[in-house]
Every structure is written in C-alpha cells, then in structure tokens.
Design an enzyme around this catalytic site. Structure first.
Site: not given
Length: 412
Positions: A123, A200, A203, A226, A366
C-alpha cells in the site's frame, strides 16, 4: 458468555438497510469495517460522562479518562502480545505509524548508500515514506517481486536483502490480492543482515491472531477503523529498546519530562511519541472493539472469514469473464478478493454492483506499483469480514452475473 458469530443480529444496525431498493451487502471491509453498537455506545458514553483530558488533571473526570485511556493501551498490548504496554503508541492510524518510524528511526539510521527493501504489493502508506526517505538520504529502495501465483517471491527476497539493508518493510497481508506474507521469515532474514523489520498490519490484525513477539517484528502498525474502532485512531508497536533510542516524531505538550529555555528533556515511552491531546475517545472505543473481538475469539474470526473465502472464491474463479488476482487457493487468501470483468472498467462494475445493493471498492487501492506489475490500471475489490454471510457472497455473484448481462445486452 462468549459471543457467537452466528448470532450478531442487531449489533450492526447499519447493515440492516436497503440500498437502491435492494438488500444491502457491505463488501468494502478492507477500506473500513462497520462498528458494532458497543463501540458507538462507548464513544457516546465517554463524551457524556467522562470527557476530560488525560495525564494532566487530578479531578475525577480526568482520572477516569486517564484510567480508561491507559486501560485501552493494555488491551492493545495483550491483543497483539506485546511484552510491555509501553511498547504501544497511539497514532492517527496505520499511515501515521509507518511515517513515524520512517521519520524517526529511518531518518536516524539510514544513510547514503544504504538500502531499504519493501515488496511490490505494498500500500502507498508502506511505500511512499520509504521512497521519500531513500531520496532524502541517498539510499536505494529495492522491491521484492511476486511469483506468478501472486505470492511474495522469497528467493527474490533473499537476493534483495543484504548487509547493506537497514530496513525491511512489508505488509502482513495484501490490501489488494489477499496474499498473506511470511513476515516471520522475512523478519528473521532482515535480522540475519542486521536490519530491522517493519510490518504493516492494517489487513491482518482485524482478521487473524497476531503475536508480535512470535513474529519478532521490530515495528508493527495498524489502524483502529479497520477492526471496528473509530477513524482517526491507530497503533504503532515497537520494541522498547528501539523506541527509547529514537527521537520524538512531534513536539509539544504531553511528551516532555521538563522544558528549559535552552533544552528539553523528553518523557519516557510511549508518551515521548504522543505529543498533544490524543484521540482519547477513539483509543477507549478501540479498546471496546478489542473486547468485542476477544469475545468472539480471533481464531473464530479467522475461521469464519476462511469459510466465506472457501465459498465465494471458487465461484468467482469459475466465471469465464472474470479474472481474479492473487492466490487461487482459498487457504492462502484473506477475505480480500480483487478481480476484473472482461472489457468493463472497475468503476463501471462497482457502480453496477451498487445498483444491486453490493458495496465494493474500485480503483488502484493505493497500490499503483502493484497495478503496474499486474498489467492493469485498476481492479474491483470485494472484501469480507466476520459479520458477512454466504447470502452476501451469493448476492455478489448474482450481481456480477447481472452486470455482465446488463452491459453485454447493449443497454449501455
């Protein structure tokens, strides 16, 4: 009594509505998750009964606010199994956390001729900070490529990560293809070469159990919204020793021990990195979202999403006019599924699906370097969460078939 995924009726009233006179199927969870009543109620309750600034006042409301704020930090610590609550920094979101690391640890430790390694599927939030840091420092940014199956090429990773590497930064799970990356192996590879690893987790944390000590990541960032928390709140985990040796990210109130005319002594972690008034209510409500997920059980959340992917992914792959990106085996896939329909722009597909009551995302997500690697400008993305159902999956497949018939019928 533990909450059961099969009995969430009433917890998410936003899902109980009609869109364009159709049953609503919300499949844009990779962008943001919906909030259960418990999270919304916590926000309202804080502002109505406990609203005060933290760490400053000695009056009752200030003490209650501080207690809840720091309790939320401990909840995050336990949720990702950090060794110490002081390793948990509240941020504005995952993007803010990644920028924090790049601007502090990165700015201090990356020099001309050094190398930073990321993956091609990142991303922009985990790409641009490192790209700009490399430009500023005269360092080299290198990309780990993908296999034809849409997984990270670990042989390429072993070639790209060298003794010149200072930072390796890779997403735990792709926000486009649903690929789950082997970040534990990547972190070990980075450490073998004296580099730090930045994960990261935007997700991954909402969808699967995460243990930062087991993964042995040095930094790990994720967003609250999220995982059913409010927008504007996020978390950066960092190993205590690294955090203590990093300069502050911003300057102002709250992050100081003492201030003099010609110098300042900064507070210990985590407060050194939390300048000014934080999103107090957001952090507390994020703690409530964690309570909700803990009541469900993250193993159950992951199993539920796997059940949905097992059900819908083969159906999508069976449609001859649909191209699915990422791993073809459901067991290698999160609930994020990107696809394209022959001769239709993803924006047209998303608009048509919305007419059928199905909310998806269309665009480059993105992740433009990834789009270039895939040879497309954009994709349509359906993304599932534990509160989705097979009925939502059926509605997606039905809407895709209706979209194909509508456009091929020559109506437009």
């Amino acid at each position: 009594m533990a909450k059961k995924i099969s009995d969430l009726t009433g917890d998410f009233p936003i899902l109980d509505q009609s869109i364009n006179s159709e049953r609503f199927a919300y499949l844009d969870n990779a962008a943001t998750a919906q909030k259960p009543n418990a999270v919304v109620d916590k926000l309202v309750d804080f502002y109505q009964h406990d609203n005060a600034n933290v760490h400053r006042g000695v009056h009752t409301l200030a003490e209650r606010a501080t207690e809840q704020y720091e309790a939320a930090r401990v909840k995050v610590q336990h949720f990702i199994n950090a060794a110490d609550s002081r390793e948990i920094i509240f941020t504005k979101g995952c993007t803010d956390g990644l920028n924090l690391v790049a601007s502090t640890y990165g700015s201090t430790n990356v020099h001309e001729g050094d190398e930073i390694v990321i993956s091609i599927m990142e991303h922009h939030s985990n790409l641009i900070p490192w790209q700009q840091l490399a430009i500023q420092k005269g360092a080299k940014l290198k990309y780990i490529e993908m296999t034809d199956e849409g997984t990270l090429d670990m042989e390429d990773a072993k070639q790209k990560i060298t003794d010149k590497t200072k930072i390796v930064a890779v997403a735990h799970a792709s926000n486009v293809m649903g690929t789950i990356n082997p970040i534990k192996e990547l972190a070990a590879l980075a450490h073998d070469h004296g580099a730090v690893f930045v994960g990261d987790g935007a997700q991954s944390v909402p969808h699967m159990p995460v243990d930062v000590q087991d993964l042995d990541v040095d930094f790990y960032a994720f967003s609250g919204h999220k995982m059913m928390g409010p927008t504007g709140i996020g978390v950066l985990y960092g190993k205590a020793e690294l955090l203590r040796n990093m300069p502050p990210y911003q300057y102002g109130g709250e992050m100081i021990a003492s201030v003099h005319r010609d110098h300042t002594e900064f507070a210990d972690i985590p407060f050194k990195f939390e300048a000014g008034t934080q999103h107090i209510a957001g952090a507390i409500a994020l703690g409530t979202a964690i309570d909700y997920l803990n009541e469900l059980g993250m193993d159950e959340v992951a199993a539920r999403e796997q059940e949905l992917v097992d059900y819908v992914l083969p159906q999508l792959e069976a449609l001859p006019y649909v191209t699915v990106y990422g791993p073809q085996d459901p067991k290698d896939h999160t609930g994020v599924i990107a696809f394209n329909m022959d001769n239709l722009h993803p924006h047209d597909v998303a608009t048509a699906l919305d007419a059928e009551g199905v909310a998806v995302r269309a665009g480059h997500h993105c992740a433009q370097p990834l789009m270039e690697a895939l040879g497309v400008s954009a994709t349509t993305r359906a993304s599932f969460y534990f509160y989705n159902t097979k009925e939502d999956a059926d509605q997606l497949i039905k809407a895709i078939k209706a979209t194909k018939e509508f456009f091929n019928g020559g109506i437009i």
